[in-house]
Motif scaffolding. Structure first.
Motif, short mmCIF file in Angstrom:
data_model
loop_
_atom_site.label_atom_id
_atom_site.label_comp_id
_atom_site.label_asym_id
_atom_site.label_seq_id
_atom_site.Cartn_x
_atom_site.Cartn_y
_atom_site.Cartn_z
N GLU A 148 -49.34 23.12 17.17
CA GLU A 148 -48.56 21.99 17.67
C GLU A 148 -49.41 20.86 18.21
O GLU A 148 -49.20 19.69 17.89
CB GLU A 148 -47.59 22.45 18.77
N LEU A 172 -41.23 17.14 13.56
CA LEU A 172 -41.99 15.90 13.51
C LEU A 172 -41.09 14.77 13.04
O LEU A 172 -41.06 13.69 13.63
CB LEU A 172 -43.15 16.10 12.53
N GLN A 187 -50.45 11.29 15.50
CA GLN A 187 -50.77 10.08 16.25
C GLN A 187 -51.80 9.24 15.50
O GLN A 187 -51.70 8.02 15.41
CB GLN A 187 -51.27 10.46 17.65
N GLN A 202 -38.56 13.69 15.61
CA GLN A 202 -39.09 13.01 16.79
C GLN A 202 -39.21 11.51 16.60
O GLN A 202 -39.35 10.77 17.55
CB GLN A 202 -40.48 13.55 17.11
N ARG A 248 -49.69 17.10 16.63
CA ARG A 248 -49.42 15.85 17.34
C ARG A 248 -50.60 14.90 17.23
O ARG A 248 -50.44 13.70 17.03
CB ARG A 248 -49.10 16.13 18.81
#
Ligand SMILES: Nc1ncnc2c1ncn2[C@@H]1O[C@H](COP(=O)(O)OP(=O)(O)OP(=O)(O)O)[C@@H](O)[C@H]1O
Ligand SMILES: Nc1ncnc2c1ncn2[C@@H]1O[C@H](COP(=O)(O)OP(=O)(O)OP(=O)(O)O)[C@@H](O)[C@H]1O
Ligand SMILES: [Mg+2]
Ligand SMILES: [Mg+2]
Lengths: 230, 288, 288, 230
Positions: free
Chosen positions: D170, D199, D178, D202, D174
Motif C-alpha cells: 500500500e 486507487l 503520487q 480515491q 501510494r
C-alpha cells in the motif's frame, strides 16, 4: 509441518534478506505473510522450497531439513509442495493445459488421471476456455491463474503462494482466495505472501509481518511484545 | 517411456534450428573423419597394389643346369615368406627388357649376343613385403651356389615402408584432430541447447522434477541426433565418393566402406550425441 | 561509438561460451580451407619440381660431325619454348645408363661395343612443359636430318598434365565444400546468439531502439569474432605446418603462405563474421 | 494525443480482445483503464505503442497512425512514450541502473546527462540503494519500480503504465501513484491500466472501463448510457 529456527539469510553482496526469523506452521494452518516490498516474503518461501539455503539457522519442512538437505531430496520435497511463484514461471512453449499437466507428469501421476485433474483445476480458476493458449497469448491475470492451477493440481499437503492475486481484479481475487480457503479446509496448510491488506483485514487468519527481514508481528504470538511496531 | 519420447521429439519441434545444427555438426564431423578414413583405406589399397610389385630377382650363373634350378625353385617356394617363384630364361629376359625399357630398345636392337642372364623372380607373401623380410630372403638366396647376384630395389622398398608410416601417421593425426574438434563442437552445441532451455530446466526443477527426469529427454534427443547425423554423414561420404570417383577416371578402382565399418560410424555418431548430451546436461545440473 | 564498442564487448563478457564457439568455428573452417590451400600450394611446388625433369632427348645418327651438332644446338636454343640444350656424347651416355639403371649394370659390364648413341638433351621453359608444347618441339626436332629419333616420355607428360588437373579440381571442390559448411555453421551460430538474445532484442525494440542501433553491436561483434577466428586459424595452420614438416623428413622443403595470402585469409574471416551477423540479425529483425 | 477510432482486435485463433473501441486522450490527461482480468487493458496499451496492430479501425498517437505506421516510424513513436510493462521486461544481464540508462542511450541522450538523470529517478522510486543489483537480485516490487523508473526517465509526453502497482504494498503504491500524478501535473498524459479499485475510487480521474473488449464506461462521457453495468 514448517519450522523456521533462528533463520538468517544474507547475500554475497552483504545485504541480508532475513534476520533471525523463527516461526512454525502447523498442519492445516492458513498463514498470511505480509510486509513492505523487499521485506523478505519471497525469501521465506524460497527457503521453504529449497531454492535458497539459510546462511544460519535451519528450516524444517515435511521432515526434510535445510541446509542439510541433499540434492536428491530436493525434488522429493518439492513434489509435496504446491507453489505459486510471484513471477508465474510458466513454460513458454507449452499451453496452459500442458503447463498444469506437467506438474502431474513430474510426480509420475497415473497418465489416465491427468486430463481430468487438469481440466478440473483449470475450471476452478476460471480458465476452462483458455486451456490451449500459450502463456504469451494470455493476459497477466490469466497467466497468474494458470500458475495457481498448476500449484493446486497436485493436492499438496502444503501450498505456498507468493502474491497470487497481484495481477487479479477484485472479483478474481475473491475467487482465488475462496479457492485457497476451500483447499485449506480440506487439510492443506497454506502460506500466502501478499500485500493486499484488504484481504488480510477481511479474515481472522494468522498473519506474520516482516519488516526488513525481521518478524515484527505474528498474530499467533499476540501475547509477545510487538516490537518495532509504532 | 512414452512421455520420454514425447519430450525428446518436442525438443525437435521446438528448436528446429538448434536441432538441425547439431545434426549437421555431427554429420560434418563424421564426414570429415570418414573422408580421411576413406582416403586412408584407398591409400592402403593403392599401396597394396604397389606392394605386389615387390619382388626379388636372383640372377643365375651362366650354364647352370635346369634341374638344379628347378630343385632350388621348389626349395625356395617353401620359404615361409615366399608367395611364388618364377623362372625367366635368357631369351625372355631380353624380350622383357626390350618391352619395358623403351629408351634402350634401339640399343638392344643391334646386339648380336644376349647380354642378359636367366633369373628367378620371387614374389613375397602379403605380410612379408617390408625391408627386413626382403633382406632376409635375399640373404638366404645368396647362399645358393648357382646364384650370381640378388637384386631387390632396396631403396624402393624402404621408400614404400616410409610412405606407409607417414600415411598412417598423417591419417591418425588428422583423424584425431577432427574427432576432437567434433566432440568439442557437439558438446558446445548441446551445451547451448541446454543454456537456451535453462529457464525451462529451472522451472522443471522448481516443480520437483528429478535430474534423471530432466536428463532423459536430452539424452534421447542427443542419441537421435547422433543417429541422424551418422546416417547423413554416410550419405555425404557416399555422395563425395561417387562424385569424385566418377570425375577422375585416373583413380578408378576406389573402394568404399564395408557394412561393419558403416555401422561403427553410425554407432560412433550415436555415442557422440549421447556423450555430448550427458556431459553438458550433467554439468549444467550440477552447477545450478 | 563508444557505446557501440561497449555493447559489442559486453556481448563477449555475457556469452563467453557462444563467443568462443563462434570464434572456434570460424577458426576451424578457415583452418580446414587453409590446410587444403597449403596442400595445394605444396602440391603445385612439388609438381613444379617434377616438371623441371620434363626433357626431350634427341638421338643423333652415328657419325654426324660435331660442328653440325653444335650449330643445330644453337639453333634449337633459340626456339621460344626451349630453356637449355645439352650435348651428351656416346661415352657419357653409357656411363649415365650404367649409373642410373642398376639392374642392367651387369648386362652392360660385359659389352665390348657401346650400343648407345650420342644425344641432345633439351629442357623446356616453365610455361611450355605441357603435352602439347612438348610434341610441337619434338616435331620440329625431327625435321633435322642428323636426328635419328626423338624421345620425350609422352605418357609421363600426359600423366603430369592430368595430375595437375585433378589436383586443382580436388582442391577447388574440397575448398568450396569447406567454405560453404563454414558459412552455414557461422550463420547458424550467430543466428543462435540472436535467438538467445531474442528477449533482449525484443525489449530493446520496445523501448524504441532502431534496427540500426540493435544491429550495430552484433555486426561489430561478428567482425571481431571473425578477426580473432582468422588469427587463430593461421596459428593452427602454422602449428600444423611445423608439426608435420618436422616429423616427416621425407617432405622437407614444404612452403608456407606468404603475407598477402595470410592477410586475405584474415579478411575472409572478418567477412565471414560480418556476413553471418548481418544475415542472421537482419532476418531476425525483419521477422519480429 | 491518443485517439482510438472504432478499433477492434482479434487474434488468429478467432478470439477477439477488443471490439469497436473508441476514445480520445487529450494532452495532459490522466486516465485509468480498468476492467476484469482479460478485459483487454493490455491490448489497448499494446495498440498504442505499436506492438500489435488493429484488426479494424485505427489508432492515432502523437501524429503517428496505426495500422499505417511504417517499421521505421515505430522506434520514433516508442522513444516518445514511457512504458511500464505488466511483466516488467527488464534486461536480465544489466543492473537496475543500466536498465534505466539504456532507455536514455536508445534515445541518444547526451552521455554526460545520463548518470544524473538515472540516479534521480531511481531515488524517486525509492531504489537508490539497489542501483547495482541485477533484476534477479531484486524482489518483485523492486523490479516493478525499476520498470517504472525506466519509463519515467525519458520525460515523455505520454506515459503508459500497465498494472504498475501489482507487486507493491500500500505505501509503495501510494508513492508510485503520487509520482505519476506529479508527472501528470508537469503536462504528461498518463494512461494507467489497473484493477486496484481502491486507487481508482480515491481520485476523480477519468476512468475507462473495459469488459470483454468493449468500453462499458467512460467517465468523460458520463452523459452517455452506461450500458452493460448492472
Ligand atoms: N539474489 C539476491 N542477491 C541480493 N539481494 C537479494 C537477492 N534476492 C533478494 N535480495 C534482496 O533481499 C530483499 C528481500 O527480497 P524478497 O524477494 O524476499 O522481498 P519480498 O518481501 O518478496 O518483496 P516484494 O513484495 O517486493 O516481492 C530485497 O531487498 C532484495 O533486493
Ligand atoms: N496473442 C494472443 N493470442 C490470443 N489471445 C490473446 C493474445 N493476447 C491476448 N489475448 C487474449 O485477449 C484477451 C485480453 O487480453 P489483455 O492482455 O488485453 O487483458 P488485460 O485486460 O490486460 O488482463 P489482465 O488484467 O489479466 O492483464 C485475453 O482473453 C487474452 O487471453
Ligand atoms: Mg516477493
Ligand atoms: Mg494486462
Amino acid at each position: 509441518m514448517i519450522r523456521f529456527n533462528h533463520v538468517s539469510k544474507a547475500f554475497a553482496k552483504g545485504e541480508s534478506a532475513l534476520l533471525d526469523v523463527s516461526f512454525r506452521v502447523a498442519k492445516g494452518e492458513f498463514v498470511f505473510l505480509t510486509g513492505h516490498s523487499g521485506a523478505g516474503k519471497t525469501t521465506v518461501l524460497k527457503l521453504i522450497y529449497g531454492e535458497q539455503s539459510p546462511t544460519s539457522g535451519d528450516v524444517h519442512v515435511l521432515g526434510f531439513s535445510l541446509p542439510n538437505i541433499t540434492a536428491r531430496e530436493i525434488p522429493r520435497l518439492r513434489r509435496r509442495l504446491g507453489i505459486v511463484f510471484q513471477d508465474f514461471r510458466l513454460l513458454e512453449d507449452r499451453t496452459a493445459e500442458e503447463n498444469v499437466a506437467f506438474a502431474l507428469e513430474v510426480t509420475r501421476a497415473r497418465p489416465e488421471s491427468i486430463p481430468s485433474r487438469t481440466s478440473r483445476v483449470m475450471t476452478q480458476v476460471g480458465l476452462a476456455s483458455k486451456m490451449h493458449a500459450f502463456p504469451n497469448e494470455l493476459s497477466g491475470g490469466e497467466q497468474q491463474r494458470v500458475a495457481i492451477a498448476r500449484a493446486l493440481v497436485l493436492d499438496p499437503p502444503i501450498l505456498l503462494a507468493d502474491e497470487p492475486t497481484g495481477n487479479l481484479d477484485e472479483r478474481a481475487t475473491r475467487g482465488v482466495f475462496q479457492l485457497l480457503r476451500d483447499i485449506n479446509a480440506g487439510g492443506t496448510a497454506v502460506v500466502m505472501a501478499t500485500h493486499d491488506l484488504n484481504l488480510v483485514r477481511q479474515t481472522t487468519n494468522r498473519t506474520i509481518e516482516l519488516r526488513r527481514g525481521e518478524v515484527v508481528y505474528d498474530s499467533a504470538e499476540e501475547t509477545a511484545p510487538r516490537e518495532g511496531l509504532a | 517411456m512414452r512421455l520420454l519420447f514425447r519430450e525428446a521429439f518436442l525438443a525437435f519441434r521446438r528448436a528446429p534450428l538448434l536441432s538441425t545444427l547439431s545434426i549437421t555438426t555431427i554429420a560434418f564431423s563424421l564426414f570429415a573423419v570418414g573422408l580421411f578414413g576413406l582416403v586412408a583405406i584407398n591409400m592402403r589399397q593403392a599401396l597394396r597394389g604397389l606392394e605386389t610389385r615387390v619382388e626379388i630377382v636372383a640372377f643365375i650363373l651362366n650354364g647352370t643346369p635346369l634341374e638344379t634350378i628347378t630343385l632350388a625353385a621348389d626349395d625356395i617356394s617353401s620359404f615361409p615368406e615366399v608367395f611364388s617363384v618364377g623362372y625367366v630364361n635368357e631369351d625372355s629376359a631380353l624380350a622383357q627388357a626390350q618391352a619395358e625399357l623403351e629408351e634402350f630398345r634401339d640399343a638392344y636392337r643391334d646386339l648380336e649376343v644376349n647380354p642378359l642372364p636367366a633369373s628367378l623372380e620371387i614374389r613375397l607373401k602379403e605380410g612379408s613385403r617390408d625391408a627386413e623380410s626382403v633382406s632376409a630372403v635375399a640373404e638366404r638366396l645368396e647362399s645358393f651356389g648357382f646364384i650370381d647376384d640378388v637384386r631387390f630395389g632396396r631403396e624402393w622398398i624402404e621408400r614404400l615402408d616410409r610412405l606407409r608410416n607417414v600415411a598412417g601417421l598423417v591419417g591418425l593425426v588428422i583423424g584425431l584432430a577432427f574427432a576432437v574438434v567434433a566432440v568439442i563442437i557437439i558438446g558446445t552445441t548441446i551445451r547451448m541447447t541446454v543454456l537456451q532451455r535453462a529457464r525451462e530446466i529451472a522451472i522443471m526443477r522448481l516443480v520437483g522434477a528429478t535430474n534423471g527426469f530432466i536428463r532423459g529427454p536430452f539424452l534421447l534427443e542427443g542419441a537421435i541426433k547422433g543417429l541422424l547425423g551418422g546416417l547423413l554423414s554416410i550419405l555425404l561420404i557416399y555422395a563425395g565418393y561417387r562424385l569424385f570417383g566418377r570425375n577422375t577416371p585416373m583413380l578408378s578402382g576406389l573402394v568404399f566402406f564395408e557394412t561393419p565399418q558403416l555401422l561403427v560410424g553410425i554407432l560412433f555418431g550415436v555415442a557422440l550425441g549421447l556423450g555430448g548430451s550427458l556431459v553438458s546436461v550433467g554439468r549444467h545440473l550440477r552447477n545450478v
